[in-house]
Design a protein around this motif. Sequence first.
Motif, PDB file in Angstrom:
ATOM      1  N   PHE A 226       0.848  -1.197   0.000  1.00 16.83           N
ATOM      2  CA  PHE A 226       0.000   0.000   0.000  1.00 16.83           C
ATOM      3  C   PHE A 226       0.889   1.255   0.000  1.00 16.83           C
ATOM      4  CE2 PHE A 226      -3.515   2.316   2.622  1.00 16.83           C
ATOM      5  CZ  PHE A 226      -3.944   2.971   1.492  1.00 16.83           C
ATOM      6  N   SER A 227       1.942   1.236   0.819  1.00 18.49           N
ATOM      7  CA  SER A 227       2.844   2.402   0.882  1.00 18.49           C
ATOM      8  C   SER A 227       3.539   2.608  -0.469  1.00 18.49           C
ATOM      9  CB  SER A 227       3.917   2.216   1.950  1.00 18.49           C
ATOM     10  OG  SER A 227       3.353   1.848   3.152  1.00 18.49           O
ATOM     11  N   ALA A 228       3.921   1.497  -1.107  1.00 15.38           N
ATOM     12  CA  ALA A 228       4.580   1.611  -2.418  1.00 15.38           C
ATOM     13  C   ALA A 228       3.606   2.186  -3.438  1.00 15.38           C
ATOM     14  CB  ALA A 228       5.079   0.243  -2.870  1.00 15.38           C
ATOM     15  N   TRP A 229       2.363   1.754  -3.367  1.00 15.05           N
ATOM     16  CA  TRP A 229       1.339   2.276  -4.290  1.00 15.05           C
ATOM     17  C   TRP A 229       1.171   3.786  -4.087  1.00 15.05           C
ATOM     18  CZ3 TRP A 229      -3.716   4.229  -3.275  1.00 15.05           C
ATOM     19  CH2 TRP A 229      -4.508   4.402  -4.410  1.00 15.05           C
ATOM     20  N   LEU A 230       1.124   4.204  -2.806  1.00  9.19           N
ATOM     21  CA  LEU A 230       0.975   5.639  -2.511  1.00  9.19           C
ATOM     22  C   LEU A 230       2.187   6.416  -3.022  1.00  9.19           C
ATOM     23  CD1 LEU A 230      -0.301   5.397   1.186  1.00  9.19           C
ATOM     24  CD2 LEU A 230      -1.571   6.400  -0.716  1.00  9.19           C
TER      25      LEU A 230
ATOM     26  N   TRP B 161      13.666   8.135  -0.311  1.00  4.79           N
ATOM     27  CA  TRP B 161      13.163   7.218   0.698  1.00  4.79           C
ATOM     28  C   TRP B 161      12.285   7.911   1.722  1.00  4.79           C
ATOM     29  CZ3 TRP B 161      12.426   2.285   1.120  1.00  4.79           C
ATOM     30  CH2 TRP B 161      13.100   1.445   0.232  1.00  4.79           C
ATOM     31  N   ARG B 162      12.638   9.182   1.980  1.00  6.10           N
ATOM     32  CA  ARG B 162      11.850   9.923   2.966  1.00  6.10           C
ATOM     33  C   ARG B 162      10.394  10.044   2.504  1.00  6.10           C
ATOM     34  NH1 ARG B 162      12.069  12.948   7.388  1.00  6.10           N
ATOM     35  NH2 ARG B 162      10.567  14.635   7.380  1.00  6.10           N
ATOM     36  N   SER B 163      10.210  10.240   1.177  1.00  6.34           N
ATOM     37  CA  SER B 163       8.832  10.338   0.665  1.00  6.34           C
ATOM     38  C   SER B 163       8.102   9.015   0.848  1.00  6.34           C
ATOM     39  CB  SER B 163       8.800  10.679  -0.817  1.00  6.34           C
ATOM     40  OG  SER B 163       9.615  11.731  -1.088  1.00  6.34           O
ATOM     41  N   PHE B 164       8.847   7.902   0.720  1.00  5.81           N
ATOM     42  CA  PHE B 164       8.211   6.599   0.929  1.00  5.81           C
ATOM     43  C   PHE B 164       7.818   6.436   2.394  1.00  5.81           C
ATOM     44  CE2 PHE B 164       8.552   2.138   2.202  1.00  5.81           C
ATOM     45  CZ  PHE B 164       7.640   1.554   1.339  1.00  5.81           C
TER      46      PHE B 164
ATOM     47  N   TYR C 105      -9.106   7.937  -2.840  1.00  3.53           N
ATOM     48  CA  TYR C 105      -9.318   6.941  -3.897  1.00  3.53           C
ATOM     49  C   TYR C 105     -10.824   6.714  -3.997  1.00  3.53           C
ATOM     50  CZ  TYR C 105      -8.818   2.726  -6.706  1.00  3.53           C
ATOM     51  OH  TYR C 105      -8.907   1.802  -7.722  1.00  3.53           O
ATOM     52  N   LEU C 106     -11.355   6.879  -5.188  1.00  7.16           N
ATOM     53  CA  LEU C 106     -12.802   6.784  -5.419  1.00  7.16           C
ATOM     54  C   LEU C 106     -13.580   7.653  -4.427  1.00  7.16           C
ATOM     55  CD1 LEU C 106     -13.170   2.929  -6.072  1.00  7.16           C
ATOM     56  CD2 LEU C 106     -12.896   4.762  -7.754  1.00  7.16           C
ATOM     57  N   GLY C 107     -13.015   8.797  -4.114  1.00  2.75           N
ATOM     58  CA  GLY C 107     -13.700   9.756  -3.247  1.00  2.75           C
ATOM     59  C   GLY C 107     -13.561   9.462  -1.755  1.00  2.75           C
ATOM     60  N   VAL C 108     -12.816   8.414  -1.384  1.00  2.00           N
ATOM     61  CA  VAL C 108     -12.655   8.089   0.044  1.00  2.00           C
ATOM     62  C   VAL C 108     -11.287   8.610   0.499  1.00  2.00           C
ATOM     63  CG1 VAL C 108     -12.475   6.218   1.752  1.00  2.00           C
ATOM     64  CG2 VAL C 108     -14.098   6.023  -0.162  1.00  2.00           C
ATOM     65  N   ASP C 109     -11.267   9.381   1.598  1.00  2.00           N
ATOM     66  CA  ASP C 109     -10.002   9.867   2.134  1.00  2.00           C
ATOM     67  C   ASP C 109      -9.263   8.678   2.762  1.00  2.00           C
ATOM     68  OD1 ASP C 109      -8.565  12.589   3.292  1.00  2.00           O
ATOM     69  OD2 ASP C 109      -8.356  10.861   4.628  1.00  2.00           O
ATOM     70  N   LEU C 110      -8.105   8.325   2.195  1.00  2.00           N
ATOM     71  CA  LEU C 110      -7.434   7.077   2.590  1.00  2.00           C
ATOM     72  C   LEU C 110      -6.843   7.142   3.994  1.00  2.00           C
ATOM     73  CD1 LEU C 110      -5.762   6.141  -0.805  1.00  2.00           C
ATOM     74  CD2 LEU C 110      -7.776   5.103   0.245  1.00  2.00           C
ATOM     75  N   LYS C 111      -6.466   8.355   4.409  1.00  2.00           N
ATOM     76  CA  LYS C 111      -5.863   8.465   5.744  1.00  2.00           C
ATOM     77  C   LYS C 111      -6.937   8.252   6.816  1.00  2.00           C
ATOM     78  CE  LYS C 111      -2.956  12.069   6.537  1.00  2.00           C
ATOM     79  NZ  LYS C 111      -2.696  13.408   7.114  1.00  2.00           N
TER      80      LYS C 111
ATOM     81  N   TRP D  88       4.499   5.293   4.621  1.00  2.00           N
ATOM     82  CA  TRP D  88       4.686   4.022   5.311  1.00  2.00           C
ATOM     83  C   TRP D  88       4.495   4.149   6.827  1.00  2.00           C
ATOM     84  CZ3 TRP D  88       8.046   2.257   9.064  1.00  2.00           C
ATOM     85  CH2 TRP D  88       8.032   0.873   9.259  1.00  2.00           C
ATOM     86  N   THR D  89       4.987   5.229   7.423  1.00  2.00           N
ATOM     87  CA  THR D  89       4.917   5.358   8.882  1.00  2.00           C
ATOM     88  C   THR D  89       3.471   5.240   9.376  1.00  2.00           C
ATOM     89  OG1 THR D  89       6.712   6.918   8.628  1.00  2.00           O
ATOM     90  CG2 THR D  89       5.773   6.764  10.811  1.00  2.00           C
TER      91      THR D  89
END
Length: 366
Positions: A103-107, A122-125, A135-141, A208-209
Amino acid sequence: MPVSESHFLWSTLSVGAVLEAAAMLLAFVGVLFLGSKFLPGHRVAGPEIEGRSRTYKLNGLALFLITVIGGCLAQVSGLFSLSVLHTHFAALFVAANAFAFAFSAWLYFRRARIQHTSPGNWRSFLMGSEFNPTYLGVDLKLFSYRPSLIGLALFNASFAVVQYETYGTLTLAMVLYQLFTFSYVLNYFHFEDGMIYTWDMVSERFGWTLVWGDYVLAPFFYCLPGWWLVHASAPLPPPAAVAIVLLFAFGFWLFRGANQQKHRFKRDPGVTIWGKPARTLDGRLLISGFWGIGRHLNYTGEICIYLAFALTTGFASWLPYLLPLWLAGLLWHRSRRDDRRCRAKYGELWKQYTQRVRYSMLPFVY
Ligand code: NDP
């Protein structure tokens, strides 16, 4: 967890079990995602992030209650036993880690694809590149707290089921643990709108965190005391039970009370706190109620709650106490980060606040 339990965990790990666990995890997250997308929910506007205010749909409480009712019906009718979560715990742990990394890699690659840029370092990962990916209107966080905490509640329930299926009864310690942890998760969803103003939502990018924290750390580590209780035979003395209930009630009052006071104040600076109009610094910082006594009593309350979870296990092992210790360390560190953030944001006003409210988490000590 006891040596026999860790041996049990290893013995349940196999390729077949991991594949089954992966299917269970994907189905669980997928159903919750569809529920988040399609179930009706109250819509609220959040604070401005990157110059833009977002609207969040809050239907976590409905999703949680539907899952609880569905789980109870499946358990009572014999269709499905939650004990499968106990027997697949290690396999689910492996699957959840794989999911969190994928999931983190996808983001990580998603933003680069959308913006036609390179993915970053790496920091962005690790720390994320977007604040509020949807995604599809849903806030993933915001969504990710749902599988996280509903998963935690299901693991906890599975411990009670295993104890009951094995011994035909539930110990007083297990009953208290179940009541405490259920109220804690229920409170989160009841107060889901409060989440929108938290540090994670406002100040952290989604990488990822946070993903690993949501899909692995919270469900698999925060149920640690529950493992001890499954086969714990030493009875909890009633006076100890009363003391633990009082500690939990005190922690809950502090945790929920402080969070609610700040949340109500953010929505309307003219609110009343403890029956009196809220006192503020320049209308921006609350200095009434809990926020006039300590700058982070909400953290203190939550640590008391986690200590009460661990205390239900007695003193046979120090390992369940890793949970409140970990949380105390995390929140102490966070209180310092938050102070730095607020100093930068509020400047002189924050200085006035820290002079007026000198202590952060423990009056007269820290
Ligand atoms: P807070 O909810 O305490 O939010 C801190 C923010 O509140 C500050 O950055 C500031 O932001 C605002 N603020 C601070 N003081 C005041 C004041 N006097 N008046 C008005 N606004 C103020 O912290 P978190 O987001 O870190 O935590 C939220 C909850 O989540 C807590 O109860 C915490 O215990 C819990 N938590 C649980 C974890 C777990 O693993 N179980 C992990 C982390 C948190 P602003 O810019 O909006 O003014």
